[in-house]
Design an enzyme around this catalytic site. Structure first.
Site, PDB file in Angstrom:
ATOM      1  N   SER A  69      42.690  32.709  56.005  1.00 43.49           N
ATOM      2  CA  SER A  69      43.588  33.704  55.814  1.00 43.49           C
ATOM      3  C   SER A  69      43.385  35.280  56.859  1.00 43.49           C
ATOM      4  O   SER A  69      42.047  35.018  57.001  1.00 43.49           O
ATOM      5  CB  SER A  69      44.504  33.905  54.657  1.00 43.49           C
ATOM      6  OG  SER A  69      42.842  34.455  53.795  1.00 43.49           O
ATOM      7  N   LYS A  70      43.760  36.246  56.583  1.00 47.76           N
ATOM      8  CA  LYS A  70      43.315  37.290  57.318  1.00 47.76           C
ATOM      9  C   LYS A  70      41.974  37.800  56.910  1.00 47.76           C
ATOM     10  O   LYS A  70      41.494  38.368  57.012  1.00 47.76           O
ATOM     11  CB  LYS A  70      44.119  38.248  56.878  1.00 47.76           C
ATOM     12  CG  LYS A  70      46.049  38.287  58.094  1.00 47.76           C
ATOM     13  CD  LYS A  70      46.317  39.356  58.361  1.00 47.76           C
ATOM     14  CE  LYS A  70      47.147  39.402  59.751  1.00 47.76           C
ATOM     15  NZ  LYS A  70      48.468  40.317  59.516  1.00 47.76           N
ATOM     16  N   ARG A  71      42.050  37.012  55.257  1.00 44.23           N
ATOM     17  CA  ARG A  71      40.625  37.809  54.087  1.00 44.23           C
ATOM     18  C   ARG A  71      39.338  36.906  54.732  1.00 44.23           C
ATOM     19  O   ARG A  71      39.080  37.017  54.664  1.00 44.23           O
ATOM     20  CB  ARG A  71      41.037  36.935  52.765  1.00 44.23           C
ATOM     21  CG  ARG A  71      42.360  38.515  52.735  1.00 44.23           C
ATOM     22  CD  ARG A  71      43.026  38.322  50.435  1.00 44.23           C
ATOM     23  NE  ARG A  71      41.605  38.299  50.095  1.00 44.23           N
ATOM     24  CZ  ARG A  71      40.901  36.950  49.419  1.00 44.23           C
ATOM     25  NH1 ARG A  71      41.110  35.809  49.696  1.00 44.23           N
ATOM     26  NH2 ARG A  71      39.875  36.942  48.728  1.00 44.23           N
ATOM     27  N   HIS A  72      39.981  35.323  55.320  1.00 45.88           N
ATOM     28  CA  HIS A  72      39.167  34.591  55.853  1.00 45.88           C
ATOM     29  C   HIS A  72      39.073  34.270  56.418  1.00 45.88           C
ATOM     30  O   HIS A  72      39.291  33.302  56.912  1.00 45.88           O
ATOM     31  CB  HIS A  72      38.586  33.566  55.040  1.00 45.88           C
ATOM     32  CG  HIS A  72      38.976  34.126  53.213  1.00 45.88           C
ATOM     33  ND1 HIS A  72      37.921  34.351  52.353  1.00 45.88           N
ATOM     34  CD2 HIS A  72      39.866  33.820  52.596  1.00 45.88           C
ATOM     35  CE1 HIS A  72      37.477  34.516  51.668  1.00 45.88           C
ATOM     36  NE2 HIS A  72      39.129  34.131  51.216  1.00 45.88           N
ATOM     37  N   ALA A 106      41.417  37.144  60.841  1.00 46.76           N
ATOM     38  CA  ALA A 106      41.659  38.783  61.419  1.00 46.76           C
ATOM     39  C   ALA A 106      41.044  39.011  62.285  1.00 46.76           C
ATOM     40  O   ALA A 106      40.137  38.642  62.963  1.00 46.76           O
ATOM     41  CB  ALA A 106      41.256  39.948  60.424  1.00 46.76           C
TER      42      ALA A 106
END
Length: 463
Positions: free
Chosen positions: A238-241, A244
């Protein structure tokens, strides 16, 4: 034959960790065999592609020192070539115009799903002449109907797909624009790709692309589909992990050497070695040693690697990378000790450049506030050791850690106190906190006048 690999991102978002690892593997393989690494921007998705994403891709590649030998090439600049090849396939009866409406295709799909048949185009227009040739049409490739596609994937092993499972791929939309699977084939053919290293999510595209390449008289390259990267909990990124932009790792204070070293070990190994320079990656990398299983992110490993490189790389190089983080905190390195000396004592205590910058503040900026733990040291019982150390430091003519250390030891002996009991209030006074490098080194770097002024300032707050 010269090895030729490529990295072909779509500029529709960030250049994330998974994409960078694919680029790294492709780059390393080409360099390993003295070949060429090509950068290609697949920008035919006009609705989602944008110039900002292109610059992010180029910036990320340059930051990581993944230099390309040819390119960047842009698919939008090759439209005439795609039209030419589409016409060639039509002329050779290897493609055809399909006039089926969206409604018919949707009905066909629903019926096939009801019958638990794999949805695919039924080939209605493959041999049938349309009654109204003025209707909108797409162009489909005549996929072989017999036999199977067999290829030896350099990572996944042998893969077999029956042609009967594949439908006639659309290679041009009704507005004439070519589709992804077609443009990729033409590009790989024209750019003479010998090895295509990409994510395992492209495996389903490969049989179609192989059939297209053979229809164009081109021998398919070697394919290597690398497994996906999972987050720390074993889930899709995900963007958190990790999903990004890779440049966020730069913003967080990671060195490119650490990120590259971290990525090459996600699914690839060379014995038990953990630390790899770029030269060693080129020397040892083999695509056949990439693991088939998905790899998971390990932030602790990245922090460990980053700390290693902050400690071992040229301090002037590290200082240059550190500078933006210092500027963000309004730290002027001209107002204090040589920054390379600060790096030398703080790298052991920091995992990122951002963290190192925060910890270096006390060497350059005045102390305007104290942490709660520091305040507990700046109390009445510590006035005597603080005052005694201050007076001894004033008289020092040789401001070096050895002389400073001797002063603190002498005061501790005279007051019958443990060394730590003397050092800790001094640390609180000169740094505003209770954690720092050894007190003698910290005092040396802060400087004689500034250290004495800070102790006096702390004494005034106590009294």
């Amino acid at each position: 034959m010269q090895v030729r690999t490529r990295f072909a991102p779509s500029p529709t978002g960030y250049l994330h960790i998974g994409g960078v690892r694919t680029a790294l593997f492709s780059w390393a393989y080409a360099k390993r065999y003295g070949g060429k690494f090509i950068l290609r921007i697949e920008d035919t998705d006009l609705e989602r592609s944008n110039a900002e994403s292109v610059q992010t891709i180029l910036g990320g590649m340059k930051w990581l020192n993944l230099d390309w030998d040819e390119g960047p090439f842009y698919q939008m600049e090759r439209m005439e070539r795609y039209k030419q090849v589409i016409q060639q396939l039509l002329d050779e009866d290897k493609a055809y115009k399909c006039y089926c409406s969206k409604d018919r295709l949707q009905d066909l799909r629903e019926k096939q799903m009801e019958q638990k048949i794999k949805p695919k185009y039924d080939g209605l227009c493959r041999t049938k002449d349309p009654k109204d040739p003025n209707r909108p049409y797409v162009i489909r490739f005549k996929n072989p109907q017999e036999g199977e596609v067999v290829f030896q994937d350099a990572v996944q092993g042998e893969i077999r797909i029956k042609n009967s499972e594949l439908d006639d791929l659309i290679i041009a939309r009704s507005d004439g624009t070519p589709t992804y699977n077609f443009t990729v084939v033409v590009d790989d053919m024209d750019m003479r790709m010998t090895h295509v290293i990409r994510g395992a999510d492209h495996i389903n595209n490969t049989p179609r692309q192989i059939n297209l390449l053979r229809a164009l008289g081109y021998e398919p390259p070697v394919y290597a589909h690398v497994p996906m990267i999972l987050d720390v909990d074993g889930r899709k990124l995900s963007k958190r992990h990790g999903a990004a932009s890779v440049l966020e790792y730069k913003d967080e204070g990671y060195l490119p050497e650490a990120v590259i070293n971290y990525l090459v070990r996600l699914g690839w190994s060379h014995g038990d070695q953990e630390i790899f320079s770029m030269d060693e990656i080129v020397e040892y990398f083999e695509i056949s040693r990439v693991n088939r299983a998905a790899a998971s992110l390990n932030p602790d490993k990245l922090n460990w690697l980053n700390q290693h490189y902050m400690k071992t790389l040229d301090p002037y190089y590290v200082a240059e990378a550190l500078l933006p983080h210092l500027e963000e905190l309004a730290i002027d390195v001209k107002n204090g000790p040589d920054i390379t000396k600060v790096i030398a004592v703080l790298a052991e205590r920091s995992h990122t450049l951002k963290e190192l910058a925060e910890k270096s503040s006390c060497f350059y900026k005045d102390i305007t506030e104290y942490s709660d733990k520091a305040k507990k040291q700046l109390v009445a019982k510590n006035v005597e050791p603080l005052a005694a150390v201050k007076e001894r430091l004033k008289s020092l003519t040789n401001w070096e850690k050895e002389s400073i250390h001797a002063v603190i030891v002498q005061v501790a002996e005279e007051l019958d106190m443990k060394l730590g009991k003397v050092a800790q209030p001094i640390r609180a006074a000169i740094t505003g906190d209770v954690v720092s490098p050894p007190i003698d080194i910290t005092l040396e770097l802060i400087g004689q006048k500034r250290s004495i002024d800070r102790i006096e300032q702390a004494l005034l707050k106590v009294m």
